[in-house]
Design a protein around this motif. Structure first.
Motif, PDB file in Angstrom:
ATOM      1  N   THR A  28       2.268  10.280  -7.556  1.00 60.84           N
ATOM      2  CA  THR A  28       3.121  10.741  -8.657  1.00 60.84           C
ATOM      3  C   THR A  28       2.314  10.966  -9.927  1.00 60.84           C
ATOM      4  OG1 THR A  28       4.965   9.495  -7.702  1.00 60.84           O
ATOM      5  CG2 THR A  28       5.191  10.208  -9.997  1.00 60.84           C
ATOM      6  N   VAL A  29       1.438  10.007 -10.260  1.00 59.31           N
ATOM      7  CA  VAL A  29       0.602  10.144 -11.460  1.00 59.31           C
ATOM      8  C   VAL A  29      -0.342  11.332 -11.333  1.00 59.31           C
ATOM      9  CG1 VAL A  29      -1.176   9.013 -12.837  1.00 59.31           C
ATOM     10  CG2 VAL A  29       0.772   7.699 -12.031  1.00 59.31           C
ATOM     11  N   ASN A  30      -0.921  11.514 -10.163  1.00 54.83           N
ATOM     12  CA  ASN A  30      -1.838  12.643  -9.969  1.00 54.83           C
ATOM     13  C   ASN A  30      -1.116  13.978 -10.125  1.00 54.83           C
ATOM     14  OD1 ASN A  30      -4.070  11.029  -9.512  1.00 54.83           O
ATOM     15  ND2 ASN A  30      -3.657  10.857  -7.324  1.00 54.83           N
ATOM     16  N   ILE A  31       0.107  14.065  -9.607  1.00 52.36           N
ATOM     17  CA  ILE A  31       0.873  15.314  -9.734  1.00 52.36           C
ATOM     18  C   ILE A  31       1.176  15.613 -11.199  1.00 52.36           C
ATOM     19  CG2 ILE A  31       3.091  16.385  -9.213  1.00 52.36           C
ATOM     20  CD1 ILE A  31       3.001  14.929  -6.509  1.00 52.36           C
ATOM     21  N   TRP A  53       0.823  -1.212   0.000  1.00 54.04           N
ATOM     22  CA  TRP A  53       0.000   0.000   0.000  1.00 54.04           C
ATOM     23  C   TRP A  53       0.856   1.259   0.000  1.00 54.04           C
ATOM     24  CZ3 TRP A  53      -4.536  -0.432  -1.695  1.00 54.04           C
ATOM     25  CH2 TRP A  53      -5.286  -1.576  -1.439  1.00 54.04           C
ATOM     26  N   THR A  54       2.044   1.190   0.580  1.00 56.61           N
ATOM     27  CA  THR A  54       2.941   2.347   0.544  1.00 56.61           C
ATOM     28  C   THR A  54       3.402   2.632  -0.880  1.00 56.61           C
ATOM     29  OG1 THR A  54       3.692   1.836   2.787  1.00 56.61           O
ATOM     30  CG2 THR A  54       5.095   3.289   1.452  1.00 56.61           C
ATOM     31  N   ILE A  55       3.832   1.588  -1.604  1.00 59.27           N
ATOM     32  CA  ILE A  55       4.285   1.767  -2.989  1.00 59.27           C
ATOM     33  C   ILE A  55       3.132   2.245  -3.877  1.00 59.27           C
ATOM     34  CG2 ILE A  55       5.224   0.559  -5.004  1.00 59.27           C
ATOM     35  CD1 ILE A  55       6.685  -1.280  -3.042  1.00 59.27           C
ATOM     36  N   ALA A  56       1.940   1.657  -3.679  1.00 58.52           N
ATOM     37  CA  ALA A  56       0.784   2.066  -4.490  1.00 58.52           C
ATOM     38  C   ALA A  56       0.420   3.526  -4.230  1.00 58.52           C
ATOM     39  CB  ALA A  56      -0.409   1.168  -4.182  1.00 58.52           C
TER      40      ALA A  56
END
Length: 265
Positions: free
Chosen positions: A94-97, A85-88
């Motif tokens: 990152t994708v949202n930014i 869950w941390t990696i996800a």
């Protein structure tokens, strides 16, 4: 210990079970004699059982040295859930930014886009696709195919016709009937022998069957013209036109086909 306890075996048994003290049972009136009278009551045993929690540390029972020296081994277990869950979460952030940055870059330029230009671009694009699919459906496959081969020929040739033949040598006809009429000589239907010289042309009638068994070499060019609308390609080409047609009619209601007929009806 009282003296009467030393002389009575039942009292000695009760004294041992009570830790050297006289059981309250001995002071009760005896109704039944026997082995049952020698045992203490269940309530008295429960009351007199030692409480380990209230005993001092030096009086507690000692554990076996072997069991105390060997500690229980600990098993290490890896918990995969938190790491996943941390990696996800990091990837999602990152994708949202990145998407937010792209959105802020594109938003100021949206107003500068010309709607008429977009409609014209869509009209040209969809019209080109529709027209090319229509041309492909109406196209012909034309080519010239050279053919070089040998064909076997085997049949019976029927002859029944009049022709002229030329004698290749002198021909003698015996017992031929001849009629000669001259000024001084008249011969009528007389038997004679006639010699036909070489090179004489005779008209004859040929009526016979000639067997033919041979091979004929051929070398020719074959012209091919195949219309695609009469092949299996007609269905996919027309299907592509029907797929493009709704979008094409949305940007151009007066669209026409190659024959000048309206597409949107």
């Amino acid at each position: 210990m009282p003296e009467e306890t030393n002389n009575d075996p039942a009292k000695k048994m009760r004294a041992l079970l009570n830790g050297g003290k006289t059981s309250p049972v001995s002071r009760l009136p005896k109704k039944n004699s026997g082995v049952a009278s020698l045992l203490p009551q269940q309530e008295d045993v429960k009351k007199e059982a030692p409480d380990l929690k209230k005993m001092p540390p030096q009086n507690l029972p000692k554990l076996d040295s072997a069991s105390a020296a060997s500690p229980t081994p600990k098993v290490l277990k890896f918990n995969f859930g938190p790491a996943f869950w941390t990696i996800a979460s990091v990837l999602s952030m990152t994708v949202n930014i990145i998407l937010i940055v792209v959105l802020f870059v594109v938003l100021p330029n949206i107003k500068s886009l010309n709607t008429k230009y977009l409609l014209g671009l869509g009209n040209d694009l969809l019209g080109g696709l529709y027209g090319n699919f229509e041309k492909m459906d109406r196209a012909h496959i034309t080519s010239t195919i050279p053919v070089q081969s040998t064909i076997p020929v085997k049949f019976d040739l029927q002859l029944n016709q009049q022709t002229n033949v030329v004698l290749s040598q002198d021909v003698t006809i015996r017992n031929a009937r001849v009629t000669v009429n001259t000024g001084g000589l008249n011969i009528s239907n007389a038997l004679t022998t006639i010699v036909l010289p070489q090179g004489t042309t005779l008209p004859v009638v040929l009526n016979l069957s000639v067997p033919v068994d041979t091979t004929v070499p051929i070398a020719l060019n074959v012209n091919v013209d195949i219309p695609l609308d009469q092949t299996q390609l007609h269905e996919p080409f027309s299907g592509l036109q029907e797929v493009i047609k709704p979008l094409y009619c949305m940007v151009n209601h007066s669209a026409v086909n190659l024959d000048g007929q309206l597409i949107c009806k």
